[in-house]
Design an enzyme around this catalytic site. Sequence first.
Site, PDB file in Angstrom:
ATOM      1  N   MET A 154       3.161  -9.114  -0.627  1.00 42.89           N
ATOM      2  CA  MET A 154       2.572  -8.557   0.602  1.00 42.89           C
ATOM      3  C   MET A 154       1.063  -8.486   0.456  1.00 42.89           C
ATOM      4  SD  MET A 154       5.102  -5.679   1.970  1.00 42.89           S
ATOM      5  CE  MET A 154       6.805  -6.078   2.308  1.00 42.89           C
ATOM      6  N   HIS A 169       0.843  -1.208   0.000  1.00 43.71           N
ATOM      7  CA  HIS A 169       0.000   0.000   0.000  1.00 43.71           C
ATOM      8  C   HIS A 169       0.876   1.254   0.000  1.00 43.71           C
ATOM      9  CE1 HIS A 169      -2.709  -2.846   2.396  1.00 43.71           C
ATOM     10  NE2 HIS A 169      -3.448  -2.548   1.353  1.00 43.71           N
TER      11      HIS A 169
HETATM   12  P1  AMP Z   1      -6.389  -3.638  -0.432  1.00 41.16           P
HETATM   13  O1  AMP Z   1      -6.235  -2.912   0.856  1.00 41.16           O
HETATM   14  O2  AMP Z   1      -5.982  -5.078  -0.348  1.00 41.16           O
HETATM   15  O3  AMP Z   1      -7.746  -3.424  -1.055  1.00 41.16           O
HETATM   16  O4  AMP Z   1      -5.345  -2.999  -1.429  1.00 41.16           O
HETATM   17  C1  AMP Z   1      -5.348  -1.629  -1.713  1.00 41.16           C
HETATM   18  C2  AMP Z   1      -4.441  -1.363  -2.892  1.00 41.16           C
HETATM   19  O5  AMP Z   1      -3.117  -1.762  -2.581  1.00 41.16           O
HETATM   20  C3  AMP Z   1      -4.864  -2.150  -4.134  1.00 41.16           C
HETATM   21  O6  AMP Z   1      -4.717  -1.329  -5.289  1.00 41.16           O
HETATM   22  C4  AMP Z   1      -3.880  -3.286  -4.149  1.00 41.16           C
HETATM   23  O7  AMP Z   1      -3.643  -3.823  -5.429  1.00 41.16           O
HETATM   24  C5  AMP Z   1      -2.643  -2.614  -3.597  1.00 41.16           C
HETATM   25  N1  AMP Z   1      -1.738  -3.624  -3.051  1.00 41.16           N
HETATM   26  C6  AMP Z   1      -2.030  -4.584  -2.131  1.00 41.16           C
HETATM   27  N2  AMP Z   1      -0.959  -5.378  -1.923  1.00 41.16           N
HETATM   28  C7  AMP Z   1       0.022  -4.920  -2.722  1.00 41.16           C
HETATM   29  C8  AMP Z   1       1.382  -5.324  -2.975  1.00 41.16           C
HETATM   30  N3  AMP Z   1       1.928  -6.366  -2.352  1.00 41.16           N
HETATM   31  N4  AMP Z   1       2.099  -4.621  -3.861  1.00 41.16           N
HETATM   32  C9  AMP Z   1       1.549  -3.551  -4.515  1.00 41.16           C
HETATM   33  N5  AMP Z   1       0.291  -3.132  -4.325  1.00 41.16           N
HETATM   34  C10 AMP Z   1      -0.464  -3.794  -3.453  1.00 41.16           C
END
Ligand code: AMP
Length: 279
Positions: free
Chosen positions: A184, A37
């Site tokens: 992650m 994030h």
């Molecule tokens: P989430 O909180 O899981 O909905 O993720 C929020 C944003 O962070 C989304 O655009 C995800 O794709 C991005 N995200 C989550 N994990 C990663 C990661 N390991 N590397 C890059 N972006 C991530």
Amino acid sequence: MRVVKSLKQLSGIVRHAKRNRQLIGFVPTMGYLHQGHLSLVHKARKDTDLVVVSVFVNPIQFGPKEDFKRYPRDLLRDIKLAKAAGADIVFAPSHRDIFKEGYKTYIEVGELATRLCGRSRPGHFKGVATVVTKLFNIVDPDIAYFGQKDAQQAVIIKQMVKDLNMMLKIKVLPIVREKDGLAMSSRNAYLNALEREEAVVLYVALKLARALIKSGLKESMKLIKIMKKLIIKKPSVKIEYIKVVDLESLQSVKEINQRVLVALAVWFGKTRLIDNIVV
Ligand code: AMP
């Protein structure tokens, strides 16, 4: 940095920023922030003047049997991390404010939402597209940042922005991984020690896929079979899917003659992990 819970307060801040011709960068998240994030926040900080990070565990993207209730939450920690990464605002609205009683309108994203994760999670991308649209309407960003970790989500959001003439730019940033290669994810917190160790196999399998494609393997079925064989060696594993798909249509590719997305969803015990690689 400010923590904003009220929609009215946020729209006041947004209006003020727009009047001052500030560029607004937006990072939508479900919280429990990690370096994945934060890589999006860092980029938003570089590109824009006002960086808004939303923390909202979106109830309508979880199926009835999914982990909405137990999804990890720690707003105080998120606030500290977002601040250190350079955010100006953490926007953490309540569920009641986002989905008022009697809520009726949804965004449908067509067949893209039925592929890959859409098969086992019907309604998931409808929930994602709906909440992202609502957040875009509230935050009114110039640029919104998403991670390649959720490759299908990124494709769907880009399609939606194009189809609905939304006047913002979408940037998709690379997957951030742990030292041992595990992508992650907030859901990694569910893994017990053994599952955590086993989960490294996903990146090992994806790297193998890359090497095999680069060395001339063209048959997707063969590639998937080799990856499956490697992954099922781990005792706590259940494979949901491994697919080789076109980067835009997300349709399965039989023969690999162009750049493809190799994507997978695999369960370790009760935890479902996704990962992917573009080759
Ligand atoms: P989430 O909180 O899981 O909905 O993720 C929020 C944003 O962070 C989304 O655009 C995800 O794709 C991005 N995200 C989550 N994990 C990663 C990661 N390991 N590397 C890059 N972006 C991530």
